[in-house]
Design an enzyme around this catalytic site. Structure first.
Site, mmCIF file in Angstrom:
data_model
loop_
_atom_site.group_PDB
_atom_site.id
_atom_site.type_symbol
_atom_site.label_atom_id
_atom_site.label_comp_id
_atom_site.label_asym_id
_atom_site.label_seq_id
_atom_site.Cartn_x
_atom_site.Cartn_y
_atom_site.Cartn_z
ATOM 1 N N GLY A 27 1.025 -1.240 0.192
ATOM 2 C CA GLY A 27 0.121 -0.088 -0.270
ATOM 3 C C GLY A 27 1.121 1.074 -0.145
ATOM 4 N N GLY A 30 3.372 1.020 2.775
ATOM 5 C CA GLY A 30 4.713 0.236 2.736
ATOM 6 C C GLY A 30 4.228 -0.903 2.289
ATOM 7 N N ASP A 138 -9.236 5.330 7.123
ATOM 8 C CA ASP A 138 -9.362 5.193 6.024
ATOM 9 C C ASP A 138 -9.505 3.652 6.168
ATOM 10 O OD1 ASP A 138 -7.741 4.520 3.589
ATOM 11 O OD2 ASP A 138 -6.132 3.764 3.931
#
Length: 272
Positions: A27, A30, A138
């Protein structure tokens, strides 16, 4: 720094991942690798991008996760902060992310409903039950992970925001960002950010779990929009409920959206 986790050296984590050889996720924050710890537990090891996060932010993330404990949140086992290297060690989830499974026949309507309920419970805990006021910021299918029994766990608190419950001003989010397509209108219009941004993102996830765009007209509206992966093998009332809840969650006006606790109550009232 919290002491309930093991602090690993970078060399230890390089060994347990066999030189970071098996990538299981990637992502903006990382890359995630599979590893086997010395006690034989299988772990997911997230190596953060070097320029992505200052040490203070990294340790804040570790402390945030350290305060959280819920069956529908991913469990963290350890971390590494060593020079430019910053890594997080999590429990390994056998079936990967919800995103990877949405096009799979493995997710029948019953599993999808359970995933909807479980992830709602995890978010409700973050918003209303843990000691601090936590926003995920998120929520998306890539951040809902599935264990061996397809039970969901909400993951990746890299963008999470932790505030004291006593604070009146919940709007200090100038540096927070989510993922395009899941972000509530408040982000775009620079309005105060509250837990309702997660509710909006959750509603978008519900749509992805239930509906299919571009299907042909059938007998009822729910049959017309349902994901063809579940054709003929779903509980019409429950699927109708999920779509209605999703519509409430993505209301333009945040005050018209339910809280995650209210979402849990609605869905639980229809569980078997």
């Amino acid at each position: 720094m919290t002491t309930r986790f093991k602090r690993f050296s970078f060399d230890e984590l390089r060994k347990v991942t066999r030189g970071f050889s098996e990538v299981i996720g990637q992502g903006a924050g990382g890359t995630v690798y599979k590893g086997v710890l010395p006690d034989q537990r299988i772990a997911a090891i997230k190596r953060l991008n070097e320029a992505n996060q200052a040490e203070a932010e990294f340790l804040a993330e570790v402390n945030t996760i350290g305060m959280l404990n819920h069956m529908y949140l991913i469990e963290m086992w350890g971390y590494c902060v060593e020079g430019k290297h910053k890594l997080l060690v999590y429990e390994y989830m056998e079936h990967g992310s919800l995103a990877e499974n949405l096009s799979s026949n493995a997710l029948d309507w019953k599993k999808r409903f359970e995933i909807a309920v479980g992830s709602a419970k995890g978010l409700a805990y973050l918003h209303e039950e843990c000691l601090e006021w936590v926003l995920h910021c998120d929520v998306k299918p890539q951040n809902i992970l599935l264990d061996a029994d397809y039970q969901p766990k909400v993951a990746d608190f890299g963008l999470s925001k932790l505030l004291s419950r006593s604070k009146i001003d919940h709007s200090s989010f100038s540096r927070m960002r989510g993922t395009r397509g899941y972000m509530a209108p408040e982000w775009v219009y620079n309005l105060p950010i509250t837990s309702k941004v997660d509710v909006y993102s959750y509603g978008t996830v519900l749509f992805e779990m239930t509906i299919n765009i571009g299907t042909t007209t059938r007998k009822s509206w729910i049959e017309e929009i349902i994901d063809p992966m579940m054709a003929g093998s779903y509980d019409k009332d429950k699927m109708e409920l999920l779509v209605k809840v999703a519509l409430q969650c993505v209301a333009e006006n945040k005050d018209e959206r339910p809280t995650m606790n209210q979402v849990v109550e609605i869905l639980m009232s229809h569980e078997d």
